[in-house]
Design a protein around this motif. Structure first.
Motif, PDB file in Angstrom:
ATOM      1  N   ALA A   1     -92.671  72.005 -38.816  1.00 23.47           N
ATOM      2  CA  ALA A   1     -92.785  71.066 -37.703  1.00 23.47           C
ATOM      3  C   ALA A   1     -91.634  70.065 -37.725  1.00 23.47           C
ATOM      4  O   ALA A   1     -91.079  69.710 -36.669  1.00 23.47           O
ATOM      5  N   GLU A   2     -91.267  69.604 -38.915  1.00 17.28           N
ATOM      6  CA  GLU A   2     -90.149  68.661 -39.044  1.00 17.28           C
ATOM      7  C   GLU A   2     -88.832  69.336 -38.680  1.00 17.28           C
ATOM      8  O   GLU A   2     -87.979  68.744 -37.985  1.00 17.28           O
TER       9      GLU A   2
ATOM     10  N   ALA B   1     -88.422  71.867 -36.707  1.00 21.41           N
ATOM     11  CA  ALA B   1     -88.409  72.093 -35.266  1.00 21.41           C
ATOM     12  C   ALA B   1     -87.943  70.846 -34.520  1.00 21.41           C
ATOM     13  O   ALA B   1     -87.150  70.926 -33.565  1.00 21.41           O
ATOM     14  N   THR B   2     -88.405  69.683 -34.960  1.00 22.79           N
ATOM     15  CA  THR B   2     -87.992  68.427 -34.338  1.00 22.79           C
ATOM     16  C   THR B   2     -86.519  68.144 -34.603  1.00 22.79           C
ATOM     17  O   THR B   2     -85.778  67.749 -33.694  1.00 22.79           O
ATOM     18  N   MET B   3     -86.089  68.356 -35.813  1.00 27.09           N
ATOM     19  CA  MET B   3     -84.703  68.067 -36.190  1.00 27.09           C
ATOM     20  C   MET B   3     -83.713  68.933 -35.425  1.00 27.09           C
ATOM     21  O   MET B   3     -82.632  68.472 -35.039  1.00 27.09           O
TER      22      MET B   3
ATOM     23  N   ASP C   1     -84.527  70.774 -32.575  1.00 26.97           N
ATOM     24  CA  ASP C   1     -84.929  70.964 -31.178  1.00 26.97           C
ATOM     25  C   ASP C   1     -85.249  72.434 -30.905  1.00 26.97           C
ATOM     26  O   ASP C   1     -84.745  73.033 -29.952  1.00 26.97           O
TER      27      ASP C   1
ATOM     28  N   SER D   1     -88.651  75.556 -31.577  1.00 27.41           N
ATOM     29  CA  SER D   1     -90.088  75.670 -31.788  1.00 27.41           C
ATOM     30  C   SER D   1     -90.379  75.943 -33.262  1.00 27.41           C
ATOM     31  O   SER D   1     -89.509  76.397 -34.010  1.00 27.41           O
ATOM     32  N   GLU D   2     -91.619  75.657 -33.662  1.00 23.96           N
ATOM     33  CA  GLU D   2     -92.013  75.977 -35.025  1.00 23.96           C
ATOM     34  C   GLU D   2     -91.925  77.478 -35.277  1.00 23.96           C
ATOM     35  O   GLU D   2     -91.559  77.919 -36.372  1.00 23.96           O
TER      36      GLU D   2
END
Length: 203
Positions: free
Chosen positions: A150-151, A153-155, A157, A159-160
């Protein structure tokens, strides 16, 4: 027991000097951490010149943002996160992290216990550095830095699911590389295991 730092008795004193903008503190931090942080940057930027540039940018950001460090965690860990962030910024800027390769040569089911004591650290780092940029980035973030999907994916941009599939493919490629290494002449000892060498202590 306190670990002595040149010019400074404790790490807290060093950090305080950094926040005052003392040049000798900059020098001490660079000399103390540059070796480790170059290794971190090299894991993401396989080209050493790029890694050195990213590391220097990271230290400049460190000195500029030192007021943000609240001393409620590891100073080295905070520096490491800066270096990882700088590396990802470099890869995004150069559109490298999304690179992929066909998987015909890596069509094996990932085995999540492949990285055991049978391979030394130098060999593992060499194999990881041979991964395509996208796979190498996610493998480093997950397996070495310890970020969750999840982290990541955020870093990045993404999807998981993309993070998980890229990690799976990276491990599959590494498995193929390990099998090829296993077949190299002189790679096995009499028990059929990899020869265990300690290159770190070799002079």
């Amino acid at each position: 027991m306190l670990r002595l730092i040149p010019f400074f008795t404790t790490e807290s004193q060093l950090i305080a000097a950094l926040k005052r903008g003392e040049s000798r503190a900059h020098k001490v931090v660079y000399e103390r951490f540059s070796g480790k942080m170059l290794t971190v940057c090299t894991r993401y930027c396989a080209n050493r010149d790029d890694a050195e540039e990213v590391m220097l940018d990271g230290f400049m950001r460190l000195f500029d943002k030192i007021e943000q460090f609240r001393e409620d965690g590891s100073f080295e860990g905070w520096i490491r996160r800066i270096m990882v962030t700088e590396s990802l910024m470099f890869l995004r800027k150069n559109k490298q992290w999304r690179q992929e390769i066909p998987l015909e040569d890596a069509a094996v089911e990932p085995d999540y216990v492949w990285a055991d004591t049978a391979i030394n650290e130098n060999d593992l780092l060499r194999l990881v550095n041979q991964l395509p940029d996208g796979y190498r980035t996610i493998f480093n973030l997950y397996a070495i830095e310890g970020y969750a999907h999840a982290e990541i994916a955020t870093m990045l941009d993404i999807s998981e699911g993309t993070s998980k599939s890229q990690l799976s493919r990276a491990r599959a490629i590494l498995q193929v590389s390990l099998k090829k290494m296993e077949q190299e002449p002189g790679r096995r000892d009499q028990t059929g295991n990899y020869e265990k060498t300690n290159r770190k202590t070799a002079n």
